[in-house]
Write a protein that holds these residues in place. Structure first.
Motif, PDB file in Angstrom:
ATOM      1  N   PHE A  24       0.827  -1.203   0.000  1.00  0.00           N
ATOM      2  CA  PHE A  24       0.000   0.000   0.000  1.00  0.00           C
ATOM      3  C   PHE A  24       0.864   1.257   0.000  1.00  0.00           C
ATOM      4  CE2 PHE A  24      -2.092   3.363   2.512  1.00  0.00           C
ATOM      5  CZ  PHE A  24      -3.132   3.654   1.631  1.00  0.00           C
ATOM      6  N   TYR A  25       1.944   1.242   0.760  1.00  0.00           N
ATOM      7  CA  TYR A  25       2.862   2.386   0.827  1.00  0.00           C
ATOM      8  C   TYR A  25       3.476   2.662  -0.549  1.00  0.00           C
ATOM      9  CZ  TYR A  25       6.606   5.343   2.632  1.00  0.00           C
ATOM     10  OH  TYR A  25       7.459   6.383   2.875  1.00  0.00           O
ATOM     11  N   ALA A  26       3.862   1.617  -1.253  1.00  0.00           N
ATOM     12  CA  ALA A  26       4.435   1.779  -2.594  1.00  0.00           C
ATOM     13  C   ALA A  26       3.369   2.258  -3.581  1.00  0.00           C
ATOM     14  CB  ALA A  26       5.046   0.468  -3.065  1.00  0.00           C
ATOM     15  N   TRP A  27       2.154   1.715  -3.487  1.00  0.00           N
ATOM     16  CA  TRP A  27       1.049   2.127  -4.359  1.00  0.00           C
ATOM     17  C   TRP A  27       0.715   3.594  -4.121  1.00  0.00           C
ATOM     18  CZ3 TRP A  27      -3.983   3.721  -3.143  1.00  0.00           C
ATOM     19  CH2 TRP A  27      -4.884   3.780  -4.209  1.00  0.00           C
ATOM     20  N   ARG A  28       0.671   3.999  -2.868  1.00  0.00           N
ATOM     21  CA  ARG A  28       0.329   5.366  -2.495  1.00  0.00           C
ATOM     22  C   ARG A  28       1.375   6.357  -2.986  1.00  0.00           C
ATOM     23  NH1 ARG A  28       0.617   6.715   3.656  1.00  0.00           N
ATOM     24  NH2 ARG A  28       2.733   7.171   3.033  1.00  0.00           N
ATOM     25  N   GLY A  29       2.627   5.946  -3.036  1.00  0.00           N
ATOM     26  CA  GLY A  29       3.695   6.849  -3.439  1.00  0.00           C
ATOM     27  C   GLY A  29       3.728   7.156  -4.921  1.00  0.00           C
ATOM     28  N   ARG A  30       3.046   6.373  -5.744  1.00  0.00           N
ATOM     29  CA  ARG A  30       3.078   6.573  -7.186  1.00  0.00           C
ATOM     30  C   ARG A  30       1.884   7.358  -7.716  1.00  0.00           C
ATOM     31  NH1 ARG A  30       4.593   1.034  -6.808  1.00  0.00           N
ATOM     32  NH2 ARG A  30       2.451   0.466  -7.267  1.00  0.00           N
ATOM     33  N   ARG A  31       1.099   7.956  -6.847  1.00  0.00           N
ATOM     34  CA  ARG A  31      -0.105   8.679  -7.279  1.00  0.00           C
ATOM     35  C   ARG A  31      -0.444   9.774  -6.283  1.00  0.00           C
ATOM     36  NH1 ARG A  31      -2.542   4.565  -8.999  1.00  0.00           N
ATOM     37  NH2 ARG A  31      -0.803   3.244  -8.526  1.00  0.00           N
ATOM     38  N   PRO A  32      -1.301  10.715  -6.668  1.00  0.00           N
ATOM     39  CA  PRO A  32      -1.693  11.776  -5.725  1.00  0.00           C
ATOM     40  C   PRO A  32      -2.713  11.253  -4.722  1.00  0.00           C
ATOM     41  CG  PRO A  32      -2.727  12.150  -7.847  1.00  0.00           C
ATOM     42  CD  PRO A  32      -1.809  10.977  -8.014  1.00  0.00           C
ATOM     43  N   PHE A  33      -2.252  10.442  -3.789  1.00  0.00           N
ATOM     44  CA  PHE A  33      -3.145   9.747  -2.862  1.00  0.00           C
ATOM     45  C   PHE A  33      -3.914  10.719  -1.977  1.00  0.00           C
ATOM     46  CE2 PHE A  33      -3.919   7.885   1.317  1.00  0.00           C
ATOM     47  CZ  PHE A  33      -4.755   6.847   0.960  1.00  0.00           C
ATOM     48  N   TRP A  34      -3.207  11.666  -1.360  1.00  0.00           N
ATOM     49  CA  TRP A  34      -3.871  12.575  -0.419  1.00  0.00           C
ATOM     50  C   TRP A  34      -4.828  13.510  -1.137  1.00  0.00           C
ATOM     51  CZ3 TRP A  34      -3.964  10.931   4.199  1.00  0.00           C
ATOM     52  CH2 TRP A  34      -2.912  10.160   4.686  1.00  0.00           C
ATOM     53  N   ALA A  35      -4.494  13.895  -2.353  1.00  0.00           N
ATOM     54  CA  ALA A  35      -5.408  14.729  -3.132  1.00  0.00           C
ATOM     55  C   ALA A  35      -6.702  13.978  -3.407  1.00  0.00           C
ATOM     56  CB  ALA A  35      -4.747  15.145  -4.445  1.00  0.00           C
ATOM     57  N   ILE A  91      -4.804  12.513 -15.156  1.00  0.00           N
ATOM     58  CA  ILE A  91      -5.813  13.567 -15.251  1.00  0.00           C
ATOM     59  C   ILE A  91      -5.784  14.468 -14.021  1.00  0.00           C
ATOM     60  CG2 ILE A  91      -7.307  12.143 -16.686  1.00  0.00           C
ATOM     61  CD1 ILE A  91      -9.111  11.880 -14.159  1.00  0.00           C
ATOM     62  N   ARG A  92      -4.673  14.526 -13.342  1.00  0.00           N
ATOM     63  CA  ARG A  92      -4.595  15.263 -12.081  1.00  0.00           C
ATOM     64  C   ARG A  92      -4.861  16.745 -12.238  1.00  0.00           C
ATOM     65  NH1 ARG A  92      -0.009  18.064 -11.752  1.00  0.00           N
ATOM     66  NH2 ARG A  92       1.607  17.551 -13.242  1.00  0.00           N
ATOM     67  N   VAL A  93      -4.430  17.364 -13.336  1.00  0.00           N
ATOM     68  CA  VAL A  93      -4.664  18.795 -13.522  1.00  0.00           C
ATOM     69  C   VAL A  93      -6.152  19.052 -13.744  1.00  0.00           C
ATOM     70  CG1 VAL A  93      -4.157  20.792 -14.977  1.00  0.00           C
ATOM     71  CG2 VAL A  93      -2.335  19.192 -14.380  1.00  0.00           C
ATOM     72  N   PHE A  94      -6.761  18.262 -14.630  1.00  0.00           N
ATOM     73  CA  PHE A  94      -8.200  18.412 -14.857  1.00  0.00           C
ATOM     74  C   PHE A  94      -8.991  18.160 -13.581  1.00  0.00           C
ATOM     75  CE2 PHE A  94     -12.174  16.088 -15.547  1.00  0.00           C
ATOM     76  CZ  PHE A  94     -12.934  17.109 -16.113  1.00  0.00           C
ATOM     77  N   ALA A  95      -8.654  17.096 -12.876  1.00  0.00           N
ATOM     78  CA  ALA A  95      -9.385  16.757 -11.650  1.00  0.00           C
ATOM     79  C   ALA A  95      -9.182  17.816 -10.578  1.00  0.00           C
ATOM     80  CB  ALA A  95      -8.943  15.388 -11.139  1.00  0.00           C
ATOM     81  N   LEU A 128      -4.008  20.045  -3.809  1.00  0.00           N
ATOM     82  CA  LEU A 128      -2.994  18.986  -3.755  1.00  0.00           C
ATOM     83  C   LEU A 128      -2.863  18.277  -5.095  1.00  0.00           C
ATOM     84  CD1 LEU A 128      -3.644  17.383  -0.251  1.00  0.00           C
ATOM     85  CD2 LEU A 128      -1.666  18.711  -0.952  1.00  0.00           C
ATOM     86  N   ALA A 129      -3.979  18.109  -5.811  1.00  0.00           N
ATOM     87  CA  ALA A 129      -3.925  17.472  -7.133  1.00  0.00           C
ATOM     88  C   ALA A 129      -3.152  18.340  -8.114  1.00  0.00           C
ATOM     89  CB  ALA A 129      -5.339  17.218  -7.645  1.00  0.00           C
ATOM     90  N   LEU A 130      -3.345  19.651  -8.036  1.00  0.00           N
ATOM     91  CA  LEU A 130      -2.598  20.537  -8.930  1.00  0.00           C
ATOM     92  C   LEU A 130      -1.122  20.606  -8.563  1.00  0.00           C
ATOM     93  CD1 LEU A 130      -5.131  23.456  -9.313  1.00  0.00           C
ATOM     94  CD2 LEU A 130      -4.461  21.795 -11.040  1.00  0.00           C
ATOM     95  N   ALA A 131      -0.800  20.452  -7.299  1.00  0.00           N
ATOM     96  CA  ALA A 131       0.587  20.567  -6.854  1.00  0.00           C
ATOM     97  C   ALA A 131       1.382  19.282  -7.030  1.00  0.00           C
ATOM     98  CB  ALA A 131       0.625  20.971  -5.383  1.00  0.00           C
ATOM     99  N   TRP A 132       0.717  18.148  -7.144  1.00  0.00           N
ATOM    100  CA  TRP A 132       1.428  16.867  -7.216  1.00  0.00           C
ATOM    101  C   TRP A 132       2.085  16.707  -8.580  1.00  0.00           C
ATOM    102  CZ3 TRP A 132       1.065  12.273 -10.048  1.00  0.00           C
ATOM    103  CH2 TRP A 132       1.776  11.199  -9.514  1.00  0.00           C
ATOM    104  N   VAL A 133       3.342  16.254  -8.572  1.00  0.00           N
ATOM    105  CA  VAL A 133       4.085  15.975  -9.792  1.00  0.00           C
ATOM    106  C   VAL A 133       4.693  14.589  -9.638  1.00  0.00           C
ATOM    107  CG1 VAL A 133       6.006  16.695 -11.257  1.00  0.00           C
ATOM    108  CG2 VAL A 133       4.619  18.406 -10.113  1.00  0.00           C
TER     109      VAL A 133
END
Length: 190
Positions: A24-35, A91-95, A128-133
């Motif tokens: 789960f930690y590895a999965w969470r690190g590859r996406r904007p989880f908190w956003a 789609i993080r910018v759109f979302a 957070l979604a806009l800030a995540w890269v």
């Protein structure tokens, strides 16, 4: 104790929890989880409060508004955007933009954005979604031939810390008459 007696290692029943946590930690690190989580949590109060009723003894307080369907649509869209951030990080910018706009629209439509609770969660999730890269993958450390295990993971690392590359060796160049002016005008000859 008998040194020839077999040793039985008791297997921990919590090992699957540890493995699950690291997956789960590895999965969470590859996406904007908190956003995605904040956006998802922001959609619930926006969709819930217009349809909620509070019972105080024999008295029922209904918070239903004429824009109940608008609140439901905004809440479901925010929940969908939160899930989309988890599974479609492209789609993080759109979302993020859509989440912020829906949160702003929820203020007049849905009981002040779910009594500001859904509004705040959705705004934070959109930001957070806009800030995540997405991060760049780490360089793989190559181990010397025959080196395995922990030593291979720590090869080339300072103080044996895995993941931190060792500092590169720099070439030492001594000043001569041809490089004296490049060295601030100092002459090594005298």
């Amino acid at each position: 104790m008998n040194h020839q007696a077999p040793v039985y290692v008791r297997r921990s029943d919590d090992a699957w929890l540890t493995v699950g946590y690291y997956h789960f930690y590895a999965w969470r690190g590859r996406r904007p989880f908190w956003a995605g989580l904040f956006t998802l949590l922001g959609g619930f109060p926006i969709a819930y409060f217009p349809y909620a009723d509070v019972r105080l003894g024999n008295i029922t307080l209904a918070m239903a508004t004429t824009a109940g369907s608008g609140s439901l649509i905004i809440g479901i869209l925010l929940i969908t955007l939160g899930l989309a951030l988890w599974f479609q990080q492209g789609i993080r910018v759109f979302a993020g933009v859509a989440s912020i706009l829906l949160a702003l629209v929820s203020l007049p439509v849905s009981n002040l954005g779910g009594f500001f609770l859904g509004f705040i969660f959705s705004m934070v999730g959109g930001a957070l979604a806009l800030a995540w890269v997405p991060g760049s993958p780490q360089e793989e450390i190559t181990a010397p031939a025959g080196d395995t295990g922990k030593a291979a993971a720590m090869a080339g690392s300072p103080q044996g810390i895995p993941g931190i590359p060792a500092p590169r060796e720099t070439e030492t160049v001594h000043a001569s008459e041809t490089t004296a002016h490049a060295d601030g005008g100092r002459n090594s000859a005298g």
